[in-house]
Design an enzyme around this catalytic site. Structure first.
Site, PDB file in Angstrom:
ATOM      1  N   TYR A  87      -0.733  -1.143  23.535  1.00  0.00           N
ATOM      2  CA  TYR A  87      -1.366  -1.672  24.737  1.00  0.00           C
ATOM      3  C   TYR A  87      -0.815  -3.058  25.069  1.00  0.00           C
ATOM      4  O   TYR A  87      -0.986  -4.018  24.317  1.00  0.00           O
ATOM      5  CB  TYR A  87      -2.882  -1.762  24.568  1.00  0.00           C
ATOM      6  CG  TYR A  87      -3.565  -0.450  24.272  1.00  0.00           C
ATOM      7  CD1 TYR A  87      -2.988   0.775  24.612  1.00  0.00           C
ATOM      8  CD2 TYR A  87      -4.809  -0.424  23.654  1.00  0.00           C
ATOM      9  CE1 TYR A  87      -3.627   1.976  24.342  1.00  0.00           C
ATOM     10  CE2 TYR A  87      -5.463   0.772  23.385  1.00  0.00           C
ATOM     11  CZ  TYR A  87      -4.864   1.965  23.723  1.00  0.00           C
ATOM     12  OH  TYR A  87      -5.510   3.150  23.444  1.00  0.00           O
ATOM     13  N   HIS A 142      -1.786   7.132  16.468  1.00  0.00           N
ATOM     14  CA  HIS A 142      -2.047   7.243  17.910  1.00  0.00           C
ATOM     15  C   HIS A 142      -1.656   8.612  18.465  1.00  0.00           C
ATOM     16  O   HIS A 142      -2.376   9.190  19.287  1.00  0.00           O
ATOM     17  CB  HIS A 142      -1.276   6.132  18.638  1.00  0.00           C
ATOM     18  CG  HIS A 142      -1.870   5.730  19.938  1.00  0.00           C
ATOM     19  ND1 HIS A 142      -1.647   4.501  20.507  1.00  0.00           N
ATOM     20  CD2 HIS A 142      -2.691   6.373  20.801  1.00  0.00           C
ATOM     21  CE1 HIS A 142      -2.294   4.419  21.658  1.00  0.00           C
ATOM     22  NE2 HIS A 142      -2.932   5.548  21.863  1.00  0.00           N
ATOM     23  N   GLY A 152     -13.174   6.079  34.745  1.00  0.00           N
ATOM     24  CA  GLY A 152     -13.936   5.409  35.798  1.00  0.00           C
ATOM     25  C   GLY A 152     -14.361   6.307  36.931  1.00  0.00           C
ATOM     26  O   GLY A 152     -15.249   5.945  37.712  1.00  0.00           O
TER      27      GLY A 152
END
Length: 328
Positions: free
Chosen positions: A57, A124, A208
């Site tokens: 990130y 990951h 979202g």
């Protein structure tokens, strides 16, 4: 510090809801470090212990940010980070799970985080060219060395989870899980429960979308990865809007927001489920934590399920290139 419920991820005890920190450095457009650190501090003040990041990130920026935020407060946090993406941002994706890279990645993360141990260390993505036994064996050596406390996997298949857990106990599986992404329910979640592995849903609010705040990509910043995701593409986004309309109607009856209802639905998947909704803002952090107080009856859960039945969601959760790196 306010007390909120805790849950177990294997042998690790964490707050019942964590904080996903990716968007503070990556994927959703420009961010403000001071605002992000204030949000992390507020999370700790409210009793959120699980902070989730990755060495990928922001090209390491996110780990450095968390390291700065935890100065003087490290003992309040359960730090979870991930490794496996060996490419720089903007380069073709390359996954590495070989033993040498495991050790190299861990040491680099420890430096960026400014800590002597990682509480929960995830792979990951699974390296398809390296046996999972080699990867987890090297991760287990990090536990023996005291650099890592608990191990996790992300986006791993049921078969891989079994093989990994046979090498060293896996505390948690982190995968996408929300009303509109339910891929792990049929096989992966049952295997995790059989083995005592906790479940950490990322994007529990559908990046979202399930909050109802995004009705077109026009409201997204330049550089926001959702502009390139199939479910937000022209045509698909419009076909997905009825999900939010129906969810919002149920939320109004309950006296909560659509996002809180969607997040409460995830929280109700089981006592071994610890979602990590991400936000950069204290306002939405507080709203998300409000989902912990939302009780749902069997009838209410069924009504929420019906909002996004199988086949109702238009578009895949990733593009074809990204889906290729999800373990099958």
């Amino acid at each position: 510090m306010t007390s909120i419920p805790t849950r177990r991820l294997g042998a690790l005890t964490v707050s019942a809801q964590g904080l996903g920190c990716m968007g503070m450095s990556h994927a959703y457009g420009a961010s403000d470090d001071a605002q992000s650190i204030a949000t992390i501090h507020r999370a700790l003040d409210l009793g959120v212990s699980l902070l989730d990041t990755s060495d990928f990130y922001g090209g390491g920026h996110n780990e450095e940010l968390i390291g700065r935020a935890l100065a003087g407060r490290r003992e309040q946090a359960v730090v979870a980070t991930k490794f496996g993406f060996a490419n720089r941002l903007g380069e073709p994706t390359k996954i590495r799970g070989d033993a040498a890279y495991v050790r190299q990645a861990c040491d680099a993360s420890l430096r960026r985080l400014g800590t002597d141990h990682i509480d929960l260390y995830y792979l990951h993505r699974v390296d398809q060219d390296v046996p999972i036994e080699e990867t987890v064996g090297a991760m287990a050596e990090l536990v023996e060395a005291g650099k890592v406390r608990h191990l996790g996997l992300s986006e791993a298949s049921a078969r891989t989870i079994r093989r990994a857990h046979a090498v060293h106990p896996i505390a948690a599986l982190q995968s996408e899980w929300s009303l509109w992404t339910r891929d792990l329910e049929a096989e992966i979640a049952p295997v995790c429960r059989e083995l005592g592995i906790g479940l950490v849903p990322f994007s529990p609010l559908g990046r979202g979308f399930l909050t109802g705040r995004y009705t077109s990509v026009a409201g997204l910043q330049e550089g926001d990865m959702r502009r390139e995701q199939p479910r937000f593409a022209d045509g698909n986004l419009e076909r997905n809007l009825p999900i939010v309309t129906a969810l919002d109607a149920l939320a109004d009856k309950k006296g909560v927001t659509a996002g809180q209802l969607a997040l409460a639905w995830v929280q109700h998947r089981g006592d071994d489920v610890v979602p990590i909704p991400g936000t950069r803002r204290e306002k939405y952090l507080t709203e998300n934590l409000g989902a912990l107080a939302v009780e749902l009856s069997a009838d209410e859960l069924a009504a929420i399920d019906a909002v996004a039945p199988t086949g109702a969601v238009a578009g895949t959760r990733y593009d074809e290139g990204s889906l290729a790196f999800v373990d099958k």
